[in-house]
Structures are given as structure tokens and as C-alpha cells.
Design an enzyme around this catalytic site. Structure first.
Site, short mmCIF file in Angstrom:
data_model
loop_
_atom_site.label_atom_id
_atom_site.label_comp_id
_atom_site.label_asym_id
_atom_site.label_seq_id
_atom_site.Cartn_x
_atom_site.Cartn_y
_atom_site.Cartn_z
N ARG A 258 0.84 -1.19 0.00
CA ARG A 258 0.00 0.00 0.00
C ARG A 258 0.88 1.24 0.00
O ARG A 258 1.86 1.31 0.73
CB ARG A 258 -0.92 0.03 1.23
CG ARG A 258 -2.05 -0.99 1.16
CD ARG A 258 -2.95 -0.90 2.36
NE ARG A 258 -3.89 -2.01 2.36
CZ ARG A 258 -4.61 -2.38 3.42
NH1 ARG A 258 -4.48 -1.74 4.55
NH2 ARG A 258 -5.45 -3.40 3.34
N ARG A 273 2.66 1.69 10.25
CA ARG A 273 2.13 1.98 8.91
C ARG A 273 3.29 1.90 7.91
O ARG A 273 4.12 2.81 7.84
CB ARG A 273 1.49 3.37 8.89
CG ARG A 273 0.57 3.63 7.72
CD ARG A 273 -0.04 5.01 7.81
NE ARG A 273 -0.86 5.21 8.98
CZ ARG A 273 -2.14 4.87 9.08
NH1 ARG A 273 -2.75 4.32 8.05
NH2 ARG A 273 -2.82 5.09 10.20
N GLU A 347 -5.91 -0.40 15.77
CA GLU A 347 -6.47 -1.44 14.90
C GLU A 347 -5.41 -2.42 14.40
O GLU A 347 -4.36 -2.03 13.89
CB GLU A 347 -7.15 -0.80 13.69
CG GLU A 347 -7.83 -1.82 12.79
CD GLU A 347 -8.39 -1.21 11.51
OE1 GLU A 347 -8.69 -1.97 10.58
OE2 GLU A 347 -8.53 0.03 11.45
N SER A 350 -9.75 -6.23 10.97
CA SER A 350 -11.10 -5.77 10.65
C SER A 350 -11.88 -6.92 10.03
O SER A 350 -11.30 -7.79 9.38
CB SER A 350 -11.07 -4.57 9.70
OG SER A 350 -10.56 -4.93 8.44
N ARG A 388 2.65 -5.21 11.77
CA ARG A 388 1.89 -4.45 12.78
C ARG A 388 1.61 -5.27 14.04
O ARG A 388 1.69 -4.75 15.15
CB ARG A 388 0.58 -3.93 12.18
CG ARG A 388 -0.18 -3.05 13.16
CD ARG A 388 -1.44 -2.45 12.59
NE ARG A 388 -1.16 -1.43 11.59
CZ ARG A 388 -2.09 -0.61 11.09
NH1 ARG A 388 -3.34 -0.71 11.51
NH2 ARG A 388 -1.77 0.29 10.19
#
Length: 424
Positions: A258, A273, A347, A350, A388
Site C-alpha cells: 500500500r 504503517r 487497529e 477488521s 503491525r
């Protein structure tokens, strides 16, 4: 993608979804484009029918009427030559607008603008109270020799990193633990392509709106995926599945990429990130039934929670508000792990239900029991995403002497290593 018939019949419902999801789409423009497109179809059909009639009449016509018919045929042909490009443009405009229409949130989804409006469902395990000053993951990984920051950033740019030694083994350990957990739940392991055509990203709803987040391989008209959800759903694009073979339950293992284009200057420290990461993603394709989809949703969520329990990480679960769920999601739960270094729950997982949104866009159908064709529902959930997940794993299990004691469930995947010690 919603059914255009549903949009025509329930414009207020769609307007509400557009407003609550904060989407950039003018519904009136779409309805006008739909009307123009349908009128052109009717007009073209009439002109084509007349063209065929004239083609049949001219050979049989008398000398007196034939010239008149020939002139009319020329006029009709000219009209068609003008109308057909107009129809193509109308179809293109309509299709572009349809790709921006959001799905309808489930009734239980709270209305809100951002993460502050998410509604907490539960907390599991109590965050540890340290009797020493805990380090954050950057300090820990540096002292434990788990990462190389400077070298990769010199040759690969910002947000780059290299897991080394036990750091690399730790990532493999947590992903393998996640995979084995999912295999035990009956999911089928898939290692899919991570380079896909544009249609796969459009079909799964990541394009056109998320285009700036994707890395493009322009020489080959391919893109790197940000989740294996894209190839796992796209494997069945243009297929008609047998109802008795559903649900399909996949565990996708892949590298993900990403650009983080919308996060310039945000979370630049450490591994929270980054541009490249490894993920195990759960994907389900099931019959178009709300009760069945809800059951699958909570099973996926339970699988992710089971992995966090094995890693002995405190976490909380929240249902995301309308402003925090994506274009295609009808319901999303976020799982946030406690990160002592951030002094917050952040987070890590999800879990999403998308209804038939992706199936319609991907032309993925199912032959139902009555013989009719329908669009199946799709769901997805993060089983584990690394690096992460290494943040709460290391920070929560650190000791005063700088060591990290690994959860018992991880030890077999770490070749029996129970404690990671600082490098001298």
C-alpha cells in the site's frame, strides 16, 4: 455495486447511505444518466428495427417507391452512426457513476463520521500495568536485533524496514500460527498472485476510489494488491457457482503493498504503517442470505479473536460507524490491540460483510436451488497482519531486563525459543 432497479425504487435509502458513508456521488446525476441511457436504448432499437424493415422492403419495392425507401435507409443509417457513439458514451458515464454508489449499511451500524463514533462491543483481557518504564516496539526491536531500519531506508525509501534474525522468524511464527488456527477451522489455504489486472481491483471495490493507494506496474498493466481479498474473490469472477458448494472459505497468505498516500507524515515511526507487509486474510463466499452471512461474519471475527488469545494480547472489539466503513461494506467490526508504546488500543484486524457488492461488480453468480441465478455474498477478515501485530506482541510481553517472553502458543513455531534476549 447495487442493483439499478433497487436504486430507482429506493432513492431515499441510497441517498441516506451516500450521506452517512460520506461518499462523493450525485444520485440525481446517476438517475438522469440511467434515464438517458434507457431512452437511447429504446430509440436505437426502433432505428435498428426500421433499418431491417427497409432492407427487406427495398428489394421488393416498385420503381416509384424504391428511391424513397433508399433515401430513408440512408437517413436511418446516418442517425444510427450518430446515436451509437452517444449510447456508448451514455453507458460509460452510467457505469462510472454506478461504481461509486455505496452499499447500504446494516441497521446495527451506528451513524457517525470517524473512529470516535465507533461503538465498543467488548474488551478482552486487561492491559498490563508495568512496574518499570516499558519500551516501545522500536526500542525493543533495536535492542533485540530484530530489525534493520537504516539500510532499507537508504535503498528503498521511507517506511521501509527489514526483519532480521529472530525478527524474521517471529513474523513467520505468527503467520504460521494464524494459518494453522484457520486450517483447524476448516478454511482452505491459498497463496494467490499479488499482481493483478485493473478489473480485479474494480471488481472487489478497491478501484476507482482507492487507486492512489495502489502500486502500479505500468509496463504490464498490473497492480500490486493491498490484500489477498482481491485475488481470492477474483478467482471466481465470471463464474456461476453451484449453491451446494457454498460457502467457500479461504485463508489467503500473501505479501501486500500500500502506498499510504493518504497518510503522509502520519505514523512514520516504527512498523505501524508501512508500504509492504505480510497478511493472512480470511475470505468467505456464501449464499445470498442475511442470516447466513451474519453467522459467517461472527465466525470470522471469532477466528481472529482466537488468534489474539493465543498471542495473549489484550484487545477490544468495536462496530465501525458509517463514516468508517468502506464503499462496499454493509457491516464492519474493528479489533484493536492494546499497544503500550502508543498508550492506546490500535487497529490490527477488521471483519467485513459486503453483501453482493463484490459479486455484482465481478460478475460472480450462483445457481440457486430453484434454478435461478443470484449473486453470492462475500465477507473478509484479517487473521493476522505483520509487522503491525509485532508491535503489541513485543510491547505487551517485555520484561524489565529488556527480554521478551513469548506466548506459549508461539514457542513451537520459534524452534523452542521461549525468550528473546537483547543482542550484545
Amino acid at each position: 455495486m447495487l442493483d439499478i432497479t433497487f436504486i430507482r425504487n429506493h432513492p431515499d435509502t441510497v441517498r441516506s447511505a451516500i450521506a452517512n458513508k460520506r461518499c462523493d456521488i450525485d444520485l440525481d446525476e446517476l438517475l438522469t444518466a440511467d434515464k438517458d441511457r434507457r431512452e437511447l436504448i429504446v430509440l436505437l432499437d426502433k432505428k435498428r428495427a426500421r433499418k431491417n424493415e427497409l432492407a427487406a422492403l427495398i428489394p421488393k419495392a416498385s420503381k416509384e417507391t424504391r428511391p424513397v425507401l433508399i433515401d430513408e435507409a440512408k437517413a436511418v443509417r446516418t442517425e444510427l452512426e450518430l446515436l451509437e457513439p452517444r449510447q456508448a458514451d451514455a453507458n460509460r458515464h452510467f457505469s462510472e457513476l454506478m461504481l461509486r454508489v455505496p452499499s447500504i449499511p446494516r441497521p446495527e451500524v451506528p451513524v457517525g463520521k470517524g473512529e470516535e463514533d465507533n461503538v465498543e462491543v467488548r474488551r478482552v483481557a486487561t492491559p498490563r500495568v508495568f512496574d518499570f518504564e516499558p519500551k516501545d516496539h522500536v526500542e525493543l526491536m533495536q535492542s533485540l536485533g530484530l530489525v534493520n531500519w537504516d539500510g532499507p531506508r537508504r535503498f528503498a525509501g521511507g517506511r521501509s524496514y527489514a526483519l532480521v534474525g529472530l525478527g524474521a522468524l517471529l513474523e513467520l511464527a505468527v503467520t504460521r500460527l494464524a494459518i494453522d488456527t484457520l486450517l483447524g477451522c476448516g478454511l482452505e489455504l491459498v497463496v494467490p498472485p499479488v499482481m493483478v489486472k485493473e478489473r480485479a481491483l474494480t471488481g472487489t471495490g478497491f478501484f476507482p476510489l482507492g487507486r492512489e493507494e495502489a502500486y502500479a506496474i505500468t509496463a504490464d498493466d498490473l497492480f500490486l494488491v493491498g490484500t489477498s481479498e482481491v485475488p481470492l474473490v477474483s478467482m471466481h469472477a465470471d463464474e456461476v457457482l453451484d449453491a451446494e458448494k457454498l460457502p467457500l472459505r479461504y485463508a489467503g497468505y500473501s505479501l501486500c503493498f500500500r502506498r499510504e498516500a493518504g497518510a503522509h507524515g502520519k505514523d512514520t515511526r516504527g512498523l505501524y504503517r508501512v508500504h509492504q507487509f505480510t497478511k493472512v486474510e480470511q475470505v468467505v463466499v456464501c449464499l445470498p442470505d442475511e442470516e447466513l452471512a451474519e453467522k459467517e461474519h461472527y465466525q470470522l471475527l471469532g477466528n481472529a479473536e482466537a488468534i489474539l488469545a493465543k498471542l495473549e494480547i489484550p484487545y477490544r472489539v468495536a462496530i465501525a460507524c458509517t463514516g468508517e466503513i468502506g464503499l462496499g461494506q454493509t457491516r464492519k467490526h474493528e479489533v484493536e490491540s492494546w499497544m503500550p508504546g502508543r498508550k492506546a488500543y490500535s487497529e490490527t484486524h477488521s471483519c467485513s460483510t459486503l453483501g453482493d457488492f463484490q459479486a455484482r461488480r465481478s460478475n460472480l453468480r450462483v445457481r440457486l436451488a430453484d434454478g435461478s441465478l443470484g449473486y453470492p455474498y462475500t465477507l473478509n477478515n484479517t487473521a493476522i497482519a505483520s509487522p503491525r501485530i509485532l508491535i503489541p506482541l513485543l510491547e505487551n510481553h517485555q520484561n524489565a531486563d529488556g527480554t521478551v517472553t513469548l506466548p506459549k502458543a508461539l514457542v513451537p513455531y520459534m524452534n523452542g525459543i521461549e525468550t528473546i534476549r537483547p543482542k550484545r
